[in-house]
Design a protein around this motif. Structure first.
Motif, PDB file in Angstrom:
ATOM      1  N   SER A  27     -54.523  30.898  22.037  1.00 50.73           N
ATOM      2  CA  SER A  27     -55.752  30.165  22.501  1.00 50.73           C
ATOM      3  C   SER A  27     -56.762  30.151  21.560  1.00 50.73           C
ATOM      4  N   ASP A  28     -57.016  31.389  21.070  1.00 53.36           N
ATOM      5  CA  ASP A  28     -58.176  31.316  20.114  1.00 53.36           C
ATOM      6  C   ASP A  28     -57.888  30.663  18.619  1.00 53.36           C
TER       7      ASP A  28
ATOM      8  N   LYS B 290     -58.258  27.080  19.719  1.00 51.48           N
ATOM      9  CA  LYS B 290     -59.687  26.763  19.557  1.00 51.48           C
ATOM     10  C   LYS B 290     -60.147  26.473  18.253  1.00 51.48           C
TER      11      LYS B 290
ATOM     12  N   HIS C 275     -61.885  23.400  16.203  1.00 50.82           N
ATOM     13  CA  HIS C 275     -63.249  23.336  15.910  1.00 50.82           C
ATOM     14  C   HIS C 275     -62.962  23.327  14.294  1.00 50.82           C
TER      15      HIS C 275
ATOM     16  N   TYR D 247     -59.938  20.672  24.543  1.00 52.84           N
ATOM     17  CA  TYR D 247     -59.421  22.237  24.573  1.00 52.84           C
ATOM     18  C   TYR D 247     -58.677  22.559  25.419  1.00 52.84           C
TER      19      TYR D 247
ATOM     20  N   SER E 276     -64.990  19.601  26.671  1.00 49.62           N
ATOM     21  CA  SER E 276     -64.244  20.790  26.587  1.00 49.62           C
ATOM     22  C   SER E 276     -62.765  20.528  27.063  1.00 49.62           C
TER      23      SER E 276
END
Length: 757
Positions: free
Chosen positions: A12-13, A16, A20, A263, A260
């Protein structure tokens, strides 16, 4: 399951982060495209601002007609700017003094220019004037632009010209680019993420947006932004995320607003995939556990049994077979390493002993040297050898730089460094080099390559020079000697003997030098002089100088004697020491001749002779000798000072008077100099010059020259001949020499002096 959860969190990180990063790249791409246009606008503004005609028009006090002509020339020059900057849609300069607008090709009054450029119905004339006059300097604003009847909005860069000497506003430069030039760069953002791109000015006012601005009116922006990086901040409403960065060429800001949901849609897919992976992990873990539990670990048991044959059963105190095997293998490796180190140490000692015997010419009856070289893996690549000696001259300094190590460890470290450096340098020249310690010196046996016969001496000098230079990094001061080149192993002893002879000559050449045997070799066919120069009359002169306490003259004479003896092509070391001791004897004689039987100066200083004998080089002996001479001269001067009488002072004054009279009578003689005057008064010329300077404060040679120049000036004033004739009349055979000396003392040439009233 824990790993799957960790993978889910990290995925997930990472997802994201990738989103980004993609948005960062797009935003940077947009910034690059728009900054290129902005930079073009700023460059045009800079060129207009510093245009020399514009500077003259705004800040020069010229007539009205001249103003109009200069303005006409300026707008013609603006046309060239219009051609050069095709990407700029419009630019003009307000001329406040005449309430005019300067455009490419024409000059218009303010109202006409407004109607032509900005009158699209969205901005009144008064508002335009207020914007132009009161906008902040170097500010980006939105202004309407009339283009072929179809109104459109443009981004305007406004820069005020400097005020005049009275503090009044002179004008403003306005550079505009239509928004259509920025739209293409923003379309990429909309197509990729559906986000909104905003371009803000210094006051955070929206200049350009790809969506209606009213949708995102509440922006959470930091005041200080890094020009090189993109900043991230969640929006206050939580439904979107902000990416923003500073322009690299202006004070504009680029803001990207991303929903959002983009994502979270991708994160939901990762979550489902994680649940499936957890289930698969549980099934796989059960199968693997059953499989390995069914396996028999008898191979480990047999391995432990085989290792236990060498180790007692008491060592297995922890019951861990793998730990026991690891410990047994570690002990075996340690034992093997210790044996290897002992063999290597013994081999180095045996190799050094073999090289020591070879260098000293001792024959080995047990095994030939050729076989010994092979046993120590030392390859003989030819039958030509040479020997290079290395003597470390600063062992005390090295000991201070290596605290915490005993003498034996320091010696081994120094040997290790020299060995590695020298053998590597020899290898660079494609030769073989083997280093060993012999009699407190490091010796390198060089075995030359078979095809390098013409450059062997140059290679030896290069190796010595590079070793000396490189080892300076380790604070080692080396004296290096090089023997001759000899054939066969039986010639190695001869080469070593020659290197020792060359090393002995560091007494004459000094420490930290590179000495070759060819330089000090005495060939019977050369018949070089090996004389010993120290005549009795010179010794008597030095004694007289010491007796009067003249250290400068005495030291100069001694240095001259030593240079005359030591600067010969060759000098015997025995004769060199003999000369030093004879000079010491000269000082002893001088002290004894001072009278009154006082011997305390010699009796209290037995260290003199000991310190000179302890010196390793002639240079050190010279320094000790001069130190002794200075003390002896000081003693003699102090003794003579107490015996100086008025009669001697009168004699000195009489000598100076006679010297001056002699100069006045013989100044026309071209051979008149310090030495001829000294011969006239039966004294050494330099001594007469010193006495003259002590009595008058002026050098004897300077006095002669000034007297001649004075006589020449008198002749020039009375016009007693040409410059060449006057030069010969005052003792100069060459007119050029006379002119050069005259200009040195008078500052002008004789010809210029002759023209003076």
């Amino acid at each position: 399951m824990m790993m799957s959860l960790i993978i889910y969190s990290q995925s997930s990180d990472a997802l994201k982060s990738e989103i980004h990063r993609a948005n960062d790249s797009l935003l940077k791409q947009v910034r690059y495209t728009i900054d290129t246009q902005i930079d073009l606008m700023k460059r045009l503004n800079m060129e207009i601002t510093w245009n020399t005609k514009l500077q003259s028009l705004m800040y020069s006090n010229i007539g009205q007609s001249d103003d109009q002509f200069l303005a006409y020339q300026l707008v013609k020059e603006f046309r060239m700017y219009q051609t050069s900057y095709a990407a700029i849609d419009e630019f003009y300069v307000t001329w406040d003094q005449s309430s005019s607008i300067l455009r490419p090709g024409n000059v218009r009054d303010m109202k006409t220019a407004f109607d032509t450029l900005h009158n699209t119905g969205t901005l009144r004339y008064e508002q335009w004037l207020d914007t132009i006059n009161n906008a902040a300097n170097n500010q980006f604003l939105l202004l309407p632009h009339s283009d072929a009847g179809s109104p459109q909005t443009s981004i305007a860069y406004i820069a005020h010209l400097p005020k005049d000497l009275n503090g009044k506003q002179t004008g403003t430069v306005v550079v505009m680019a239509d928004l259509a030039r920025f739209q293409k760069a923003m379309e990429t953002i909309s197509g990729f993420s559906g986000g909104q791109l905003l371009i803000l000015n210094h006051d955070n006012q929206v200049l350009l947006s790809n969506l209606p601005v009213s949708v995102y009116t509440n922006l959470n922006l930091e005041q200080a932004l890094d020009r090189d990086h993109v900043a991230y901040s969640p929006a206050k409403n939580g439904d979107s995320e902000l990416f923003y960065m500073q322009s690299a060429v202006s004070d504009l800001k680029y803001v990207l607003v991303i929903p959002s949901r983009i994502y979270w849609e991708k994160a939901e897919y990762v979550r489902k995939f994680t649940y499936v992976s957890i289930l698969i992990s549980l099934i796989g873990a059960g199968v693997l556990t059953w499989f390995f539990m069914r396996r028999n670990y008898s191979p480990i048991q047999r391995l432990v049994q085989s290792v236990s044959d060498k180790h007692s059963a008491e060592e297995r105190t922890d019951g861990n077979e793998l730990s026991f095997i690891q410990r047994a293998i570690s002990d075996t490796r340690s034992e093997k390493d210790q044996i290897a180190l002992q063999l290597q140490s013994h081999q180095y000692v045996l190799r050094s002993n073999m090289l020591n015997r070879l260098l000293k010419g001792k024959s080995d009856t047990l095994i030939s040297y050729e076989e010994a070289f092979k046993s120590f893996h030392m390859e003989l690549i030819s039958n030509e050898f040479a020997v290079v000696l290395f003597a470390v001259e600063n062992n005390e300094k090295l000991s201070a730089n290596l605290p915490g190590m005993d003498m034996n460890e320091r010696r081994k470290l120094i040997q290790f460094i020299i060995t590695n450096v020298v053998e590597e340098l020899v290898g660079h020249r494609h030769h073989a080099g083997y280093v060993a310690e012999v009699d407190d010196m490091m010796v390198c046996l060089v075995n030359f390559a078979a095809d390098e016969a013409a450059e062997r001496k140059e290679d030896l000098n290069w190796i010595a020079t590079e070793a000396q230079r490189f080892l300076m990094r380790f604070h080692m001061d080396l004296t290096i000697s090089i023997g001759g080149i000899h054939s066969s192993l039986f010639g190695v002893a001869k080469a070593y003997s020659e290197a020792l002879d060359a090393m002995e000559y560091k007494m004459v050449r000094g420490k930290r030098e590179i000495i070759t045997y060819d330089e000090i070799r005495i060939d019977s066919a050369d018949k070089l002089p090996l004389g010993y120069y120290y005549p009795l009359q010179v010794e008597q002169q030095i004694i007289n100088m010491i007796k009067i306490g003249d250290f400068e003259q005495a030291s100069a004479s001694m240095n001259e004697i030593m240079e005359r003896n030591f600067n010969k092509p060759l000098v015997s070391l025995t004769l060199a020491r003999c000369l030093i001791f004879n000079l010491v004897g000269t000082m002893v004689k001088a002290i004894n001749e001072l009278g009154d039987g006082e011997s305390r100066l010699l009796g209290d200083n037995p260290r003199w002779m000991d310190s000179i004998i302890a010196c390793d080089t002639i240079l050190e002996m010279q320094q000790e000798l001069l130190s002794l001479l200075k003390e002896v001269c000081a003693h003699a001067a102090a003794k003579m000072e107490t015996n100086v009488t008025k009669e001697r002072a009168e004699t000195l004054r009489e000598l100076i008077t006679n010297v001056i009279r002699y100069i006045e009578e013989h100044y026309q003689d071209a051979n008149l100099n310090v030495n001829t005057i000294g011969e006239r008064f039966e004294l050494k010329g330099s001594y007469v010059s010193k006495l003259f300077k002590d009595g008058t404060g002026e050098g004897l040679l300077d006095y002669i020259t000034k007297f001649r120049i004075g006589q020449a000036k008198r002749m020039i004033v009375h016009k007693q001949g040409s410059i060449s004739e006057i030069a010969k009349s005052v003792g100069y055979n060459e007119a050029a020499t006379f002119i050069r000396v005259f200009k040195k003392y008078e500052g002008i040439t004789p010809g210029k002096y002759k023209e003076m009233p």
